[in-house]
Enzyme design. Structure first.
Site, mmCIF file in Angstrom:
data_model
loop_
_atom_site.group_PDB
_atom_site.id
_atom_site.type_symbol
_atom_site.label_atom_id
_atom_site.label_comp_id
_atom_site.label_asym_id
_atom_site.label_seq_id
_atom_site.Cartn_x
_atom_site.Cartn_y
_atom_site.Cartn_z
ATOM 1 N N GLU A 1 -8.346 -3.828 20.641
ATOM 2 C CA GLU A 1 -6.946 -3.618 20.266
ATOM 3 C C GLU A 1 -6.211 -2.768 21.292
ATOM 4 O O GLU A 1 -5.045 -2.992 21.577
ATOM 5 C CB GLU A 1 -6.838 -3.002 18.877
ATOM 6 N N ASN B 1 -5.568 10.417 10.805
ATOM 7 C CA ASN B 1 -4.709 9.404 11.427
ATOM 8 C C ASN B 1 -4.607 8.131 10.592
ATOM 9 O O ASN B 1 -3.528 7.630 10.348
ATOM 10 C CB ASN B 1 -5.234 9.041 12.824
ATOM 11 N N VAL C 1 -14.226 9.878 23.395
ATOM 12 C CA VAL C 1 -15.571 9.321 23.221
ATOM 13 C C VAL C 1 -15.602 7.877 23.708
ATOM 14 O O VAL C 1 -16.527 7.446 24.405
ATOM 15 C CB VAL C 1 -16.034 9.419 21.755
#
Length: 495
Positions: A281, A371, A259
Site C-alpha cells: 500500500e 493510529n 521497522v
C-alpha cells in the site's frame, strides 16, 4: 471554464455538517491549503459562538495541515478510517471526535454500498486538471469520492508535474452482483486508466498550490530494528532453502515505519534473496533505494510516502522510475483477492502480541487509539505468509510487547503465522495454543520477562487455550500503577 479561486474562497463553500471525502494516502497527495483554510474558518465561527463541524472520510492518514489543523480547531464531527496525527489522536481519545476504524480496502466500497454517509464534497490534490474534467490524481479513494460527491474542489499542486501521468492505474470495480475478478496477475499488470474523468460541471473550484507533502522522516534504523530486519531476512532465506517459498521469491507487502524500513533494507542486503517485486500500500524511502540498487524490480502501491528530498529524487528522474513504480487506488492495492492470488509475503507491525499469537495494532492499554488498523488486516488474512514484527520491549524495558492477553485484538491467532522480535523468530504454523506460547516465550520475549510469562502459564486454567482471567491483564495494571511491568507479582493480582 474551470473556476480558479483561493483556498479561503473555496473553504467558504463548505457548510456546517457537510461530509468531506478527502483524497490522498499517508500524507501523500493530501489536500493541504483548503483544509487549513477551513480550520481557520471554523476557529473564527467558534469564536462567534457559531457551530462548525464536518465529517472526514479519507483514504488513510492526512498531513498536519488537514488532520492536525482541523482537530485543533475542534471542527471534526467524525473521522474514518485511519489517522496518525498527534492532534487528531488527542481529539479522538478525548472523545471530541467520533472515530471508526476499518480495513482500508473496505473504505471505497463501504461508501458505494451506502454503509457510510455520502460525501457532499470531494477535496483532492492533483498534478493536472483539464477543462474536460480529466484529473491526474495522487492516491487513496479518489475515483470513488470524485464519482459520489456532489461537488469537487481540486488543489492543483504545481510541485508535482503533469508528467506524472502514466504512473497511475485507476480502477474501480463493479459492485455485487456484477463484480468480476480484478485482472491483475503480477504486480506490474494494469487494469485501469491513468486518469480520472469527471463531469466538469462538478468541479466547483480549482486552487493552485505549490506545497510539498508533509512527510516526516522515520526514526533511523537502530540496533533493535536492524536485528528485527535481519531475523526476518534470515527466516525468509530459510523458507526458500526449505522449498516453502519459490526460488524466484514472492511479492512483498510491507507496513510503514522504521521497522519496515529496516526489514526492507535487510532483505536488500541478503545475498540469498533474489531481486523481488512489491505489491503493497505504501512505497517509502527504502523502496526507492532498493529500486536504484536493483534489489526491487517493481513496486506497486497506493502512495509514494517519501520525504521531500527522496520525492525530489524521483521527480527528477521520472523516465527511470516510470516503469518501476505504479500507484493504484487502495481498493486495488489492498485487495484481498489480489493478495491471495499473487501469494504475497505480508510483513506488518504489532503494537503488542500475546503468548498465543493474537496481535493488537491499534490501542494502548486497550483504550487509547494510536493510529488505526490501516491495511494490515487486508494483507495478513489473505497473504501467502503473514509476518508480524515488534520490538520485544518498549519504554526502556518497562513494557513487554509480549503479554498474556492483548488488551485489544486486531489480528487473531488465525491470521498470524510468524512473530518476529529482535530476540528471534516464532514460527506458529501448525502449532497448538500451548505450543505457540512456548515458541513465542522461548524465541521472542525479552529475557527479563520470560520467567514471568512462564509463571503465568503455571497459574493458567487448563484447557485448549490456557488463561487465568484474574491475571490476564496484571502486567498492564502494574504498568499503569508503577510504570514498569517488571514489577508484576502474580500473587498480588490473584482473586
Amino acid at each position: 471554464m474551470l473556476n480558479y479561486m483561493t483556498a479561503e474562497q473555496a473553504a467558504e463553500l463548505i457548510q456546517n455538517g457537510d461530509v468531506l471525502g478527502l483524497g490522498g494516502f499517508t500524507a501523500t497527495g493530501v489536500p493541504k491549503a483548503v483544509p487549513f483554510a477551513l480550520a481557520q474558518r471554523a476557529e473564527r465561527l467558534h469564536a462567534e459562538g457559531k457551530p462548525f463541524r464536518v465529517g472526514l472520510e479519507t483514504g488513510a492518514s492526512m498531513g498536519d495541515s488537514c488532520d492536525g489543523a482541523l482537530a485543533r480547531a475542534h471542527a471534526v464531527e467524525f473521522r474514518t478510517p485511519y489517522q496518525s496525527n498527534k492532534s487528531m489522536r488527542e481529539e479522538i481519545n478525548a472523545e471530541g471526535t467520533h472515530y471508526f476504524d476499518g480495513h482500508l480496502s473496505h473504505m471505497p466500497q463501504d461508501l458505494r454500498y451506502g454503509f457510510l454517509p455520502k460525501p457532499k464534497w470531494a477535496i483532492i490534490e492533483a498534478s493536472y486538471v483539464g477543462e474536460d474534467g480529466t484529473i491526474v490524481p495522487a492516491a487513496g479513494i479518489m475515483p470513488t469520492i470524485c464519482r459520489l460527491a456532489d461537488k469537487i474542489i481540486i488543489e492543483l499542486n504545481e510541485m508535482f508535474p503533469a508528467s506524472m501521468r502514466g504512473m497511475h492505474d485507476l480502477y474501480e470495480p463493479l459492485d455485487p452482483p456484477q463484480r468480476r475478478e480484478i485482472p491483475i496477475y503480477k504486480p506490474s499488470d494494469r487494469c485501469g486508466s491513468d486518469h480520472i474523468k469527471v463531469d466538469p460541471a462538478k468541479i466547483a473550484a480549482v486552487v493552485k498550490t505549490n506545497r510539498p507533502n508533509e512527510i516526516p522522516a522515520f526514526t533511523p534504523v537502530d540496533e533493535t530494528t536492524a536485528k528485527i530486519g535481519a531475523n526476518v531476512a534470515a527466516f525468509l532465506e530459510a523458507e526458500m532453502k526449505a522449498g516453502r517459498i519459490p526460488a524466484s521469491f514472492l511479492p512483498i507487502q510491507s507496513g510503514v515505519g522504521n521497522v519496515a524500513n529496516a526489514v526492507l533494507g535487510e532483505l536488500g542486503k541478503n545475498p540469498h534473496i533474489p531481486p523481488f517485486e512489491m505489491y503493497s500500500e505504501v512505497i517509502q524511502d527504502s523502496v526507492v533505494d532498493l529500486i536504484k540498487s536493483g534489489h526491487c524490480k517493481f513496486a506497486s502501491g497506493c502512495s509514494l510516502r517519501l520525504v521531500e528530498s527522496k520525492m525530489a529524487e524521483v521527480l527528477a528522474d521520472l523516465d527511470f522510475y516510470r516503469d518501476k513504480l505504479l500507484l493504484r487506488p487502495q481498493e486495488t492495492s489492498n485487495s484481498p483477492e489480489i493478495a491471495r492470488r499473487l501469494g504475497i509475503i505480508a510483513i506488518n507491525t504489532a503494537l503488542e502480541a500475546d503468548i498465543y499469537g493474537n496481535v493488537n495494532s491499534t490501542h494502548v492499554c486497550g483504550t487509547k487509539m494510536m493510529n488505526g488498523i490501516g491495511g494490515s488486516g487486508d494483507f495478513a488474512r489473505n497473504s501467502y505468509l503473514s509476518i508480524f514484527t515488534t520490538a520485544s520491549t518498549a519504554k526502556n524495558g518497562a513494557i513487554s510487547s509480549i503479554v498474556p492477553m492483548v488488551t485489544h485484538m486486531d489480528h487473531s491467532e488465525h491470521s498470524v503465522k510468524v512473530l518476529v522480535t529482535e530476540q528471534g523468530v516464532a514460527d506458529l504454523r501448525g502449532k497448538s495454543p500451548r505450543q505457540r506460547a512456548e515458541e513465542i516465550i522461548n524465541n521472542c520475549v525479552a529475557p527479563e520477562y520470560r520467567e514471568m510469562l512462564r509463571d503465568y502459564l503455571k497459574h493458567a486454567k487448563h484447557g485448549q487455550t490456557q488463561h487465568n482471567l484474574s491475571l490476564a491483564f496484571a502486567m498492564h495494571e502494574e504498568f499503569m500503577k508503577s510504570g514498569d511491568m517488571r514489577n508484576t507479582k502474580w500473587e498480588n493480582y490473584l482473586r
